[in-house]
Design an enzyme around this catalytic site. Structure first.
Site, mmCIF file in Angstrom:
data_model
loop_
_atom_site.group_PDB
_atom_site.id
_atom_site.type_symbol
_atom_site.label_atom_id
_atom_site.label_comp_id
_atom_site.label_asym_id
_atom_site.label_seq_id
_atom_site.Cartn_x
_atom_site.Cartn_y
_atom_site.Cartn_z
ATOM 1 N N LYS A 168 0.841 -1.197 0.000
ATOM 2 C CA LYS A 168 0.000 0.000 0.000
ATOM 3 C C LYS A 168 0.877 1.249 0.000
ATOM 4 C CE LYS A 168 -1.993 3.013 2.807
ATOM 5 N NZ LYS A 168 -2.077 4.103 1.877
ATOM 6 N N GLU A 243 9.926 1.676 10.500
ATOM 7 C CA GLU A 243 10.894 2.750 10.235
ATOM 8 C C GLU A 243 10.135 4.048 10.411
ATOM 9 O OE1 GLU A 243 13.963 2.165 9.684
ATOM 10 O OE2 GLU A 243 13.962 0.064 9.089
ATOM 11 N N CYS A 277 13.380 11.145 6.406
ATOM 12 C CA CYS A 277 13.484 10.872 7.836
ATOM 13 C C CYS A 277 14.918 11.020 8.341
ATOM 14 C CB CYS A 277 12.933 9.485 8.146
ATOM 15 S SG CYS A 277 13.621 8.219 7.086
ATOM 16 N N GLU A 364 9.581 16.471 15.310
ATOM 17 C CA GLU A 364 9.834 16.297 13.880
ATOM 18 C C GLU A 364 8.948 17.243 13.064
ATOM 19 O OE1 GLU A 364 8.536 12.718 11.795
ATOM 20 O OE2 GLU A 364 10.489 12.574 10.851
HETATM 21 O O1 TXE Z 1 2.509 9.543 7.513
HETATM 22 P P1 TXE Z 1 1.681 8.313 7.926
HETATM 23 P P2 TXE Z 1 1.962 10.873 6.868
HETATM 24 C C1 TXE Z 1 6.290 11.665 9.364
HETATM 25 C C2 TXE Z 1 6.343 13.142 9.141
HETATM 26 C C3 TXE Z 1 4.989 13.449 8.642
HETATM 27 C C4 TXE Z 1 4.164 12.521 9.475
HETATM 28 C C5 TXE Z 1 2.848 12.194 8.911
HETATM 29 O O2 TXE Z 1 6.573 13.781 10.356
HETATM 30 O O3 TXE Z 1 4.623 14.769 8.834
HETATM 31 O O4 TXE Z 1 4.954 11.358 9.578
HETATM 32 O O5 TXE Z 1 2.975 11.838 7.522
HETATM 33 C C6 TXE Z 1 -0.387 4.672 6.053
HETATM 34 N N1 TXE Z 1 -2.685 1.638 9.454
HETATM 35 N N2 TXE Z 1 6.785 10.875 8.258
HETATM 36 O O6 TXE Z 1 0.639 11.332 7.343
HETATM 37 O O7 TXE Z 1 0.283 8.714 8.188
HETATM 38 C C7 TXE Z 1 -0.508 5.863 5.127
HETATM 39 O O8 TXE Z 1 -1.616 5.729 4.284
HETATM 40 C C8 TXE Z 1 -1.875 1.339 8.454
HETATM 41 C C9 TXE Z 1 8.036 10.237 8.464
HETATM 42 O O9 TXE Z 1 2.063 10.643 5.440
HETATM 43 O O10 TXE Z 1 2.447 7.618 8.957
HETATM 44 C C10 TXE Z 1 0.819 5.812 4.400
HETATM 45 O O11 TXE Z 1 0.792 4.829 3.385
HETATM 46 N N3 TXE Z 1 -1.332 2.251 7.624
HETATM 47 C C11 TXE Z 1 8.363 9.285 7.416
HETATM 48 C C12 TXE Z 1 1.779 5.360 5.510
HETATM 49 O O12 TXE Z 1 0.954 4.748 6.494
HETATM 50 C C13 TXE Z 1 -1.630 3.541 7.859
HETATM 51 C C14 TXE Z 1 7.804 9.437 6.090
HETATM 52 C C15 TXE Z 1 2.559 6.510 6.171
HETATM 53 O O13 TXE Z 1 1.637 7.498 6.561
HETATM 54 C C16 TXE Z 1 -2.470 3.911 8.914
HETATM 55 C C17 TXE Z 1 6.520 10.072 6.044
HETATM 56 C C18 TXE Z 1 -2.997 2.906 9.739
HETATM 57 N N4 TXE Z 1 -3.796 3.164 10.771
HETATM 58 C C19 TXE Z 1 6.081 10.779 7.107
HETATM 59 N N5 TXE Z 1 -2.563 5.266 8.899
HETATM 60 C C20 TXE Z 1 9.678 8.621 7.394
HETATM 61 N N6 TXE Z 1 10.116 8.079 8.526
HETATM 62 O O14 TXE Z 1 10.311 8.533 6.367
HETATM 63 C C21 TXE Z 1 -1.821 5.709 7.883
HETATM 64 N N7 TXE Z 1 -1.252 4.662 7.226
#
Ligand code: TXE
Length: 459
Positions: A168, A243, A277, A364
Site C-alpha cells: 500500500k 521505520e 526521515c 519532527e
Molecule cells: O505519515 P503516515 P503521513 C512523518 C512526518 C509526517 C508525518 C505524517 O513527520 O509529517 O509522519 O505523515 C499509512 N494503518 N513521516 O501522514 O500517516 C498511510 O496511508 C496502516 C516520516 O504521510 O504515517 C501511508 O501509506 N497504515 C516518514 C503510511 O501509512 C496507515 C515518512 C505513512 O503514513 C495507517 C513520512 C494505519 N492506521 C512521514 N494510517 C519517514 N520516517 O520517512 C496511515 N497509514
C-alpha cells in the site's frame, strides 16, 4: 488525468469511491485513486500464488528481480517524471535519487540473494542446517516522501525471500507504485505475487495490518502511525519492522573542513525539502567556527534548489512550527515565507537562538526548516544530539574525531563527513521512538523469512 487502479492477481480495477491525487506544484487534481477498504480478495489470491513462488530457488527469484530492474531502468525517465509530478520534487532529484535507487534496490537484492550460502553448524554428533523459509503473505506500507524508493526497498527483499505481497503506497503519492504494477504485469511476473492496493491509511492500511493471513508488516511512516500499527499487529504476533520519524543532528566540530562540511550539512538539511526521515534538521556548530560556518551556510543556501512540500496541509504544519519557533524565542536567519504562487511552496528556513530543548528543536517538522545551535564541549554537543525522543540518524563533521563522537550518538545510523551515503548491505533503522527492527542486507533477508533449524543426528 491518470487513473490509478488496484493491482490484484494480475488484474487492474478501481472502486466506486475514489480519492483525488493533488499536485503540490499547483494544487491541481492529477489522478484518481481507488478508495479500497478490504484486502480479503487480495490476500486470498496472494496466498494461493505464494507457494509456487516460494518453491523456486533464491537464484531463480533473483533473476526475476533483475528482470524488474531492467524493465524499470528502461523506463527510468518516466518514473522520474511521475515522481516529480506527484511529489513536486525537482526532476534531477527524482531521476538521480528516487528512480535510480528504485532500480538499484532490485539489482542489489538480486546480487545479494545469489551470494547467500546455507548456514551450517556442526556438532560432534550432529549437523544443523539453517533454512530461511518464506513467511507467506507480507504487508508493505510506505510513505509519500520517497514513494517508489521506499516501496521497492521492501518489495525487492520480500519477493527474493519467496513471499507474496500486499503493498500500500501513500494515498498522497500513488503514481509510481501504480506504474511499477503495470511494468511487472507487462514483463510477466506471475500473477498474485505483487498486489498493490490504494486508499486511506486508516482504512486499507489498517485492513492490511489487521488481516490474520498477513504474517509480517513492514511499515515506514510517522511515529504516531507506527504506534497504531504496532498496537494492532503485536497481539497477533506478526513480525514487525517499523521505520519511523527522526530529528537528526548534524554536528560540526571545531576542526571540520568547511569546504566539504558546508555543502554536506546543507544537503542534509534541505534535500527533498527536508522531507527525508534522515535529514539533519538540527545543526550543532562549535562556537569557535560558528560565525564563519553560518556565513557560508546561508550564502550557499541562496543557490540550493528545492521543490514545494508535499501538500498545502503539510505546509500548514511546517508553518505552525515556524510560528512556534518565534514564540519560543527563535530568530529567523533565512526564509520563513511563502512564495507568491500556487502550490505548496515554502522558503527553506533557518532558525537560530532557540534552546536545544525547545519544541521546535525536538519535534519532527519534516520540512525545509532547520535550527542552529552552538556548543563549546563534546559533552554539550552529545547532550544536545541525544536529547530527543528520536534516534534515527546523524552526522559528524570533523577532520580527526568524527568516529569517536559518532559512536556516542544514540542513533541507528551516523555518518562521518558525509550524509545519506548508503551501502545497502548495512543495517538501516532507528532506536528510541524512531522504530523497531532493522532492514538492509542480511537484516532484510532475516525480516522477510522465517529462520528454521534442522538438526540431523549422526549417531
Ligand atoms: O505519515 P503516515 P503521513 C512523518 C512526518 C509526517 C508525518 C505524517 O513527520 O509529517 O509522519 O505523515 C499509512 N494503518 N513521516 O501522514 O500517516 C498511510 O496511508 C496502516 C516520516 O504521510 O504515517 C501511508 O501509506 N497504515 C516518514 C503510511 O501509512 C496507515 C515518512 C505513512 O503514513 C495507517 C513520512 C494505519 N492506521 C512521514 N494510517 C519517514 N520516517 O520517512 C496511515 N497509514
Amino acid at each position: 488525468m491518470i487513473q490509478v487502479e488496484n493491482l490484484v492477481g494480475g488484474k487492474f480495477s478501481t472502486t466506486e469511491e475514489i480519492i483525488d491525487d493533488i499536485s503540490p506544484l499547483n494544487g491541481e487534481v492529477i489522478a484518481s485513486i481507488p478508495r479500497t477498504r478490504s484486502v480479503d480478495d487480495a490476500v486470498a489470491i496472494a496466498s494461493s500464488a505464494q507457494p509456487e513462488w516460494g518453491a523456486l530457488s533464491i537464484a531463480d527469484r533473483a533473476d526475476w528481480l533483475d528482470k524488474i530492474a531492467d524493465a524499470l531502468e528502461e523506463r527510468i525517465e518516466r518514473i522520474a517524471e511521475l515522481e516529480s509530478l506527484d511529489t513536486g520534487k525537482p526532476y534531477e532529484v527524482s531521476r538521480n535519487v528516487d528512480a535510480a535507487r528504485s532500480v538499484y534496490n532490485f539489482r542489489f537484492f538480486a546480487a545479494f540473494g545469489r551470494e547467500q550460502k546455507q548456514e551450517i553448524f556442526e556438532m560432534d554428533d550432529a549437523t544443523n542446517f539453517v533454512l530461511r523459509k518464506p513467511i507467506g503473505v507480507v504487508g508493505l506500507i510506505s510513505p509519500w516522501n520517497l514513494p517508489l524508493y521506499l516501496m521497492t526497498w521492501k518489495i525487492a527483499p520480500a519477493l527474493l525471500m519467496g513471499n507474496a505481497i500486499i503493498a500500500k503506497p501513500s494515498e498522497i503519492t500513488p503514481l509510481t507504485a501504480h506504474y511499477l504494477g503495470q511494468v511487472c504485469t507487462e514483463i510477466g511476473l506471475p500473477d498474485g505475487l505483487l498486489n498493490i492496493v490504494h486508499g486511506y491509511g486508516p482504512e486499507v492500511g489498517q485492513a492490511i495490518v489487521e488481516h490474520p493471513d498477513i504474517k509480517a508488516i513492514s511499515f515506514t511512516g510517522g511515529t504516531a502511525t507506527g504506534r497504531i500499527v504496532a498496537a494492532t499487529a503485536a497481539p497477533m504476533f506478526k513480525k514487525l519492522s517499523l521505520e519511523l520519524g527522526g530529528k537528526n543532528a548534524s554536528i560540526v566540530l571545531a576542526d571540520a573542513d568547511l569546504d566539504k562540511t558546508v555543502p554536506g550539512v546543507l544537503r542534509a538539511s534541505f534535500l527533498n525539502s527536508g522531507q527525508i526521515c534522515l535529514c539533519g534538521s538540527r545543526v550543532l556548530v562549535h562556537s569557535s567556527i560558528h560565525d564563519e560556518f553560518m556565513q557560508r551556510y546561508l550564502k550557499e543556501l541562496e543557490s540550493f534548489e528545492i521543490g514545494p512540500v508535499i501538500s498545502e496541509e503539510h505546509r500548514a504544519k511546517v508553518l505552525s512550527y515556524i510560528e512556534l519557533a518565534q514564540k519560543e524565542g527563535g530568530v529567523i536567519l533565512a526564509g520563513g515565507n511563502i512564495p507568491n504562487k500556487p502550490g505548496a511552496w515554502i522558503e527553506p528556513t533557518v532558525i537560530g537562538g532557540l534552546s536545544h530543548a525547545s519544541r521546535t528543536a525536538t519535534e519532527e517538522i519534516f520540512g525545509p526548516v532547520v535550527t542552529i545551535h552552538q556548543f563549546d564541549t563534546d559533552e554539550e554537543a552529545l547532550e544536545m544530539a541525544n536529547c530527543t525522543e528520536y534516534g534515527l540518524s546523524g552526522s559528524v563533521w570533523s577532520e580527526s574525531r568524527g568516529r569517536e563522537i559518532a559512536e556516542q550518538i544514540d542513533s541507528g545510523m551516523v555518518w562521518v563527513n558525509t550524509w545519506l551515503h548508503r551501502d545497502l548491505r548495512v543495517p538501516f533503522g532507528g532506536v528510541k521512538n524512531s522504530g523497531v527492527g532493522r532492514e538492509g542486507g542480511t537484516w532484510s533477508l532475516d525480516f522477510f523469512s522465517e529462520a528454521v533449524n534442522i538438526c540431523v543426528h549422526e549417531g
